[in-house]
Design a protein around this motif. Structure first.
Motif, PDB file in Angstrom:
ATOM      1  N   THR A 220      26.506 -11.852 -32.385  1.00  0.00           N
ATOM      2  CA  THR A 220      27.000 -12.931 -31.533  1.00  0.00           C
ATOM      3  C   THR A 220      28.324 -13.467 -32.052  1.00  0.00           C
ATOM      4  N   ALA A 221      29.266 -13.625 -31.140  1.00  0.00           N
ATOM      5  CA  ALA A 221      30.580 -14.169 -31.470  1.00  0.00           C
ATOM      6  C   ALA A 221      30.491 -15.681 -31.622  1.00  0.00           C
ATOM      7  N   PRO A 222      31.506 -16.296 -32.232  1.00  0.00           N
ATOM      8  CA  PRO A 222      31.480 -17.755 -32.426  1.00  0.00           C
ATOM      9  C   PRO A 222      31.314 -18.552 -31.134  1.00  0.00           C
ATOM     10  N   ASP A 223      31.763 -18.038 -30.011  1.00  0.00           N
ATOM     11  CA  ASP A 223      31.620 -18.768 -28.751  1.00  0.00           C
ATOM     12  C   ASP A 223      30.268 -18.555 -28.085  1.00  0.00           C
ATOM     13  N   GLY A 224      29.376 -17.816 -28.746  1.00  0.00           N
ATOM     14  CA  GLY A 224      28.043 -17.589 -28.213  1.00  0.00           C
ATOM     15  C   GLY A 224      27.880 -16.300 -27.435  1.00  0.00           C
ATOM     16  N   THR A 225      28.959 -15.551 -27.259  1.00  0.00           N
ATOM     17  CA  THR A 225      28.882 -14.283 -26.532  1.00  0.00           C
ATOM     18  C   THR A 225      28.190 -13.223 -27.382  1.00  0.00           C
ATOM     19  N   VAL A 226      27.185 -12.592 -26.796  1.00  0.00           N
ATOM     20  CA  VAL A 226      26.534 -11.476 -27.466  1.00  0.00           C
ATOM     21  C   VAL A 226      27.337 -10.213 -27.178  1.00  0.00           C
ATOM     22  N   LEU A 227      27.740  -9.529 -28.232  1.00  0.00           N
ATOM     23  CA  LEU A 227      28.560  -8.323 -28.081  1.00  0.00           C
ATOM     24  C   LEU A 227      27.643  -7.149 -27.801  1.00  0.00           C
TER      25      LEU A 227
ATOM     26  N   LEU B 206      37.794  -8.212 -30.712  1.00  0.00           N
ATOM     27  CA  LEU B 206      38.722  -7.819 -31.772  1.00  0.00           C
ATOM     28  C   LEU B 206      40.164  -8.142 -31.401  1.00  0.00           C
ATOM     29  N   ILE B 207      40.501  -8.012 -30.132  1.00  0.00           N
ATOM     30  CA  ILE B 207      41.860  -8.355 -29.711  1.00  0.00           C
ATOM     31  C   ILE B 207      42.122  -9.844 -29.926  1.00  0.00           C
ATOM     32  N   SER B 208      41.178 -10.678 -29.542  1.00  0.00           N
ATOM     33  CA  SER B 208      41.391 -12.122 -29.632  1.00  0.00           C
ATOM     34  C   SER B 208      41.227 -12.655 -31.049  1.00  0.00           C
ATOM     35  N   GLU B 209      40.252 -12.144 -31.809  1.00  0.00           N
ATOM     36  CA  GLU B 209      39.942 -12.705 -33.121  1.00  0.00           C
ATOM     37  C   GLU B 209      40.662 -11.996 -34.271  1.00  0.00           C
TER      38      GLU B 209
ATOM     39  N   ALA C 142      37.360 -11.403 -38.800  1.00  0.00           N
ATOM     40  CA  ALA C 142      36.688 -11.427 -37.497  1.00  0.00           C
ATOM     41  C   ALA C 142      35.232 -10.992 -37.621  1.00  0.00           C
ATOM     42  N   LEU C 143      34.956  -9.999 -38.458  1.00  0.00           N
ATOM     43  CA  LEU C 143      33.574  -9.553 -38.652  1.00  0.00           C
ATOM     44  C   LEU C 143      32.766 -10.610 -39.397  1.00  0.00           C
ATOM     45  N   ASP C 144      33.409 -11.333 -40.292  1.00  0.00           N
ATOM     46  CA  ASP C 144      32.716 -12.404 -41.019  1.00  0.00           C
ATOM     47  C   ASP C 144      32.235 -13.513 -40.088  1.00  0.00           C
ATOM     48  N   LYS C 145      32.898 -13.693 -38.961  1.00  0.00           N
ATOM     49  CA  LYS C 145      32.544 -14.772 -38.021  1.00  0.00           C
ATOM     50  C   LYS C 145      31.343 -14.433 -37.162  1.00  0.00           C
ATOM     51  N   LEU C 146      30.934 -13.167 -37.126  1.00  0.00           N
ATOM     52  CA  LEU C 146      29.812 -12.767 -36.280  1.00  0.00           C
ATOM     53  C   LEU C 146      28.494 -13.164 -36.930  1.00  0.00           C
ATOM     54  N   ARG C 147      27.519 -13.432 -36.098  1.00  0.00           N
ATOM     55  CA  ARG C 147      26.192 -13.761 -36.617  1.00  0.00           C
ATOM     56  C   ARG C 147      25.109 -13.079 -35.796  1.00  0.00           C
TER      57      ARG C 147
END
Length: 418
Positions: free
Chosen positions: A351-358, A368-371, A413-418
């Motif tokens: 999940t991205a910081p904005d709550g979007t599940v990749l 990846l483009i944005s972050e 960017a990968l560190d921000k994923l959860r």
């Protein structure tokens, strides 16, 4: 508005869609490391000085009329000599067709050989064969490839599909992976095609090979390029090669491609492209004809270009291997040829910081483009499933420094994923 069924069914390019997203980010002030397009930044990789001067001289000499339909005779002879010297392939000028890059030649090959409903076999990932199948009404037969074989098709995977097929479309070095056929791997495939054609009756259309070797002069280290006819001369009547100067001389915009193969098929392709008008500009053809025989200049240019491309590819590869060793879910396939690196970023489902599940590589690409300000092309753009975490990185339009600077941003960017 009503259009043809073919036109209505055409799908757009995912690479162009990603490119538009990158352009919008750049317009807003972002500094994107853009590894999407299989092209060159001419400020980093200019065309050879001798070729550039030859083009200018040709235009100054007023060489601006229609070229012959098959290509300028001097160029076809120069290509014939180049193939003999560089690859040991013996194809005369009448076996060679010049066009405005490799794409018209691929299209003409499909048009010359494939009838509506005919089966065309190609591996996944693969560049654009799905679109060419659609243009001619062919039935695509896709064969998945695997990282264990560097995403190159294996004979065992192709064998069940060959019976009754018309065309086997192969590419080495491969776009999008930057990997190549081994000698043994290609020999096994060639033997299957030889055996299949021996089984067919005199009234049956044979199984042809379209062999795209547009990147063949761009191999690295001890990597060797192999081709079907050199390995199995009995295939000569069944192989159509796609080649040209676009990649080896960083000359994508110069638009000089050439195909070669059996004269009877090349003649039909010439007629097709004659009606389409897909010629390479005459001045560029003349300049290429003058440049190809300059062995020292060609060798010096290729050595320099390959060294710089290899530095970019190896820098990216080693950076990803360091991230992998540090526990990040990334990997890469060692570069062998072309301008591409195959990258694995295995974070789908997170999940991205904005709550979007990749959930798909398209969503991961946007993230990846944005972050990370890093633009890659997912293998889904080349026919692979959108849930396979593999990407193409093209290094021709970015500097070594730009690529190195993108790696810490990818980590972050990968560190921000959860």
């Amino acid at each position: 508005m009503q259009v043809s069924k073919m036109a209505a069914g055409l799908s757009g390019s995912e690479i162009i869609r990603i490119g538009n997203q990158v352009s919008e980010q750049v317009r807003q002030g972002a500094n994107i490391c853009n590894l999407t397009i299989g092209d060159f930044d001419s400020s980093i990789f200019p065309i050879p000085a001798g070729l550039n001067a030859g083009i200018v001289q040709a235009y100054q000499a007023g060489i601006t009329s229609y070229p012959p339909a098959a290509g300028v005779a001097e160029l076809r002879q120069a290509v014939s000599d180049f193939l003999q010297t560089r690859q040991g392939l013996t194809y005369g000028p009448n076996d060679i067709l010049v066009a405005g890059g490799s794409r018209p030649l691929i299209y003409a090959t499909y048009r010359a050989l494939v009838d509506p409903g005919d089966r065309v076999i190609f591996p996944l990932p693969s560049w654009n064969n799905n679109h060419y199948c659609h243009l001619v009404g062919a039935t695509p037969v896709t064969v998945p490839t695997y990282s264990e074989n560097n995403f190159m098709p294996a004979a065992a995977d192709l064998a069940p599909h060959l019976a009754g097929a018309t065309l086997l479309a192969l590419c080495s070095p491969l776009n999008p992976t930057g990997t190549v056929f081994t000698k043994a791997g290609l020999e096994e495939i060639c033997d299957l095609v030889v055996a299949e054609n021996q089984r067919r009756g005199p009234d049956e259309k044979p199984l042809y090979i379209l062999y795209d070797q547009i990147y063949w002069l761009l191999t690295f280290g001890d990597t060797q390029h192999f081709d079907p006819v050199s390995l199995r001369p009995e295939l000569r009547d069944y192989v159509i090669y796609i080649d040209g100067i676009s990649k080896c001389f960083a000359a994508t915009g110069v638009r000089v491609g050439y195909g070669f193969g059996p004269a009877s098929i090349i003649e039909k392709m010439k007629s097709i492209l004659g009606h389409v008008g897909a010629w390479a500009p005459k001045a560029e053809q003349v300049a290429t004809a003058h440049f190809l025989p300059k062995t020292t200049a060609v060798d010096e240019f290729l050595a320099s270009m390959k060294s710089r491309l290899d530095s970019s590819l190896e820098g990216l590869f080693k950076g990803l291997q360091e991230m992998k060793a540090a526990g990040y879910p990334v990997d890469a396939v060692a570069p062998a040829g072309a301008i591409y690196l195959t990258i694995k970023i295995d974070v789908l489902g997170r999940t991205a910081p904005d709550g979007t599940v990749l959930a798909t590589t398209a969503e991961l690409t946007s993230y990846l483009i944005s972050e990370a300000q890093l633009a890659l092309v997912p293998f889904s753009a080349f026919g692979s499933p959108a849930t396979e975490p593999w990407f193409r990185a093209s290094v021709g339009a970015e500097t070594v420094e730009s690529i190195a600077a993108a790696l810490p941003r990818l980590r972050a960017a990968l560190d921000k994923l959860r």
